[in-house]
Motif scaffolding. Structure first.
Motif, mmCIF file in Angstrom:
data_model
loop_
_atom_site.group_PDB
_atom_site.id
_atom_site.type_symbol
_atom_site.label_atom_id
_atom_site.label_comp_id
_atom_site.label_asym_id
_atom_site.label_seq_id
_atom_site.Cartn_x
_atom_site.Cartn_y
_atom_site.Cartn_z
ATOM 1 N N TYR A 149 -50.041 13.033 -84.529
ATOM 2 C CA TYR A 149 -51.221 12.377 -83.949
ATOM 3 C C TYR A 149 -50.853 11.053 -83.289
ATOM 4 O O TYR A 149 -51.462 10.663 -82.291
ATOM 5 N N ARG A 150 -49.853 10.379 -83.832
ATOM 6 C CA ARG A 150 -49.346 9.183 -83.159
ATOM 7 C C ARG A 150 -48.795 9.534 -81.778
ATOM 8 O O ARG A 150 -48.986 8.788 -80.814
ATOM 9 N N ALA A 151 -48.119 10.667 -81.712
ATOM 10 C CA ALA A 151 -47.598 11.124 -80.418
ATOM 11 C C ALA A 151 -48.740 11.490 -79.471
ATOM 12 O O ALA A 151 -48.707 11.151 -78.277
ATOM 13 N N ASP A 152 -49.759 12.161 -79.996
ATOM 14 C CA ASP A 152 -50.926 12.499 -79.171
ATOM 15 C C ASP A 152 -51.581 11.232 -78.623
ATOM 16 O O ASP A 152 -51.993 11.171 -77.457
ATOM 17 N N PHE A 153 -51.686 10.210 -79.471
ATOM 18 C CA PHE A 153 -52.295 8.940 -79.090
ATOM 19 C C PHE A 153 -51.487 8.285 -77.966
ATOM 20 O O PHE A 153 -52.046 7.833 -76.957
ATOM 21 N N ALA A 154 -50.182 8.235 -78.140
ATOM 22 C CA ALA A 154 -49.330 7.627 -77.119
ATOM 23 C C ALA A 154 -49.399 8.389 -75.804
ATOM 24 O O ALA A 154 -49.520 7.792 -74.726
#
Length: 400
Positions: A344-349
């Motif tokens: 989800y951190r990757a999705d956010f970025a």
């Protein structure tokens, strides 16, 4: 980053180590305006993906900047080369000055500190990267030695000091081409997380104007350099909305710049929703439409909010020729609470990078050098190993 960053920084060392690595000369410098001048859309595209060298040159102890004061090793060429190899084309280098500024009326910056700043700039600049340097911690009331305080009663002295400091920085870097961008300050505000107050906002506007005038008058490539200025606390609503932000005039810029073009950028930061991006708990660990557990996802700050925020900046500034720089964004590591968190951190970025691109903005990931729980780190600054390849891949995918 402001007070929020300090919540997620690595523990302070009991005593600051002196920065090692002596000044080893300057970059090969282009003559004034010798390279092609890029307009707003061109420079945004050319800057690509950005990365912050956070918690290094803005680190400090007892009122003095020290790049190892917050637990990081000395910055090296090898680290910058690793960041470039990962695909980043822009590096933002937060810088504090604090008690390395001497007394008035000259307010002379300690030469060793200015040399070290230039050396770290050269690590990136000499590799063909874009470099952003700012005045980062001098406006935080919580930091010993801070002085750029917008609600202080000593505004005449503050503005005189601010002018002298930027005059020295701009003079030192006057031969650097358009790959060096100067940023007037960081998250400047009165320290209270609420609506902007006056005359504090008026003083922030005045600082920006002093910055632009001083850098331009320093000559060399400064007359056409891209300059970056923030509104209140780099907050999107308080910058784009009707809260008091005014764009500085640019009357001393080079006459070679076409009249229809700007050379000023607007700085904002993006950490929304904060309960996902920065709050130190294991409660909210998921973000975006792919989230699988509603209990772990914030009730606000999803893709539609992100789109609306960057559209605000586009409609207010980009349409008028002023590029926007999302100078900080990212989310802390909560994978110890939720094994899926890094996805989800990757999705956010990815979403921030792609939405920034959609609306004509540059995005610069906040890396505080900390890995593991609550860290923003993408690299290990001692071994130079990549620690979050999935987030880096997402950043690069967002540009495509």
């Amino acid at each position: 980053m402001g007070s929020r960053a300090r919540k997620i920084r690595v523990a302070l060392l009991a005593a600051a180590m002196a920065a090692t690595g002596s000044f080893s000369g300057v970059a090969s410098q282009a003559s004034a305006e010798s390279r092609t001048q890029l307009n707003a859309s061109q420079i945004v595209a050319d800057m690509g993906a950005g990365w912050n060298l956070g918690n290094q040159l803005e680190a400090n102890s007892n009122g003095y900047p020290s790049e190892t004061a917050w637990g990081q090793p000395t910055v090296t060429q090898a680290l910058i080369d690793k960041v470039k190899a990962a695909g980043f084309k822009t590096i933002r280098i937060p810088v504090s000055y604090l008690n390395n500024i001497g007394p008035g009326p000259n307010y002379t910056i300690n030469s060793g500190w200015l040399n070290r700043i230039q050396q770290v700039v050269n690590y990136a600049y000499n590799r063909g990267l874009y470099v952003l340097i700012n005045m980062h911690g001098d406006g935080y009331k919580t930091i010993n030695g801070s002085w750029l305080i917008c609600d202080s009663s000593s505004q005449a002295a503050i503005k005189a000091k601010y002018q002298k400091v930027w005059q020295q920085i701009a003079t030192r870097f006057q031969g650097y081409d358009q790959h060096l961008i100067l940023e007037s300050m960081n998250e400047e505000f009165d320290g209270q997380f609420g609506r902007p107050t006056q005359p504090c906002y008026s003083n922030i506007n005045a600082y920006n104007q002093i910055f632009v005038d001083t850098v331009r008058k320093a000559g060399g490539n400064n007359t056409s350099r891209w300059l970056l200025v923030p509104g209140w606390n780099t907050n999107i609503d308080y910058t784009a909305g009707n809260y008091g932000f005014t764009l500085p005039t640019d009357q001393y810029r080079s006459p070679s710049i076409p009249s229809a073009e700007q050379r000023i950028m607007i700085s904002v930061h993006y950490y929304s929703p904060w309960d996902f991006a920065g709050e130190e708990s294991g409660t909210i660990t998921q973000w975006g439409r792919a989230a699988t557990n509603p209990a772990k996802k914030s009730t606000w700050g999803q893709e539609d909010y992100l789109d609306s925020q960057l559209k605000l900046m586009h409609d207010k500034f980009v349409t008028r020729g002023y590029p926007v720089v999302v100078g900080e964004y990212g989310s802390i590591d909560k994978s110890s609470f939720d094994s899926a968190n890094n996805r989800y951190r990757a999705d956010f970025a990815r979403a921030i990078v792609s939405t920034s691109k959609k609306y004509g903005a540059v995005s610069v990931y906040w890396d505080n050098g900390a890995n593991g729980r609550y860290g923003f780190g993408l690299f290990d600054r001692r071994s130079y190993a990549v620690t979050q390849q999935g987030i880096i891949d997402a950043v690069m995918a967002g540009l495509r």
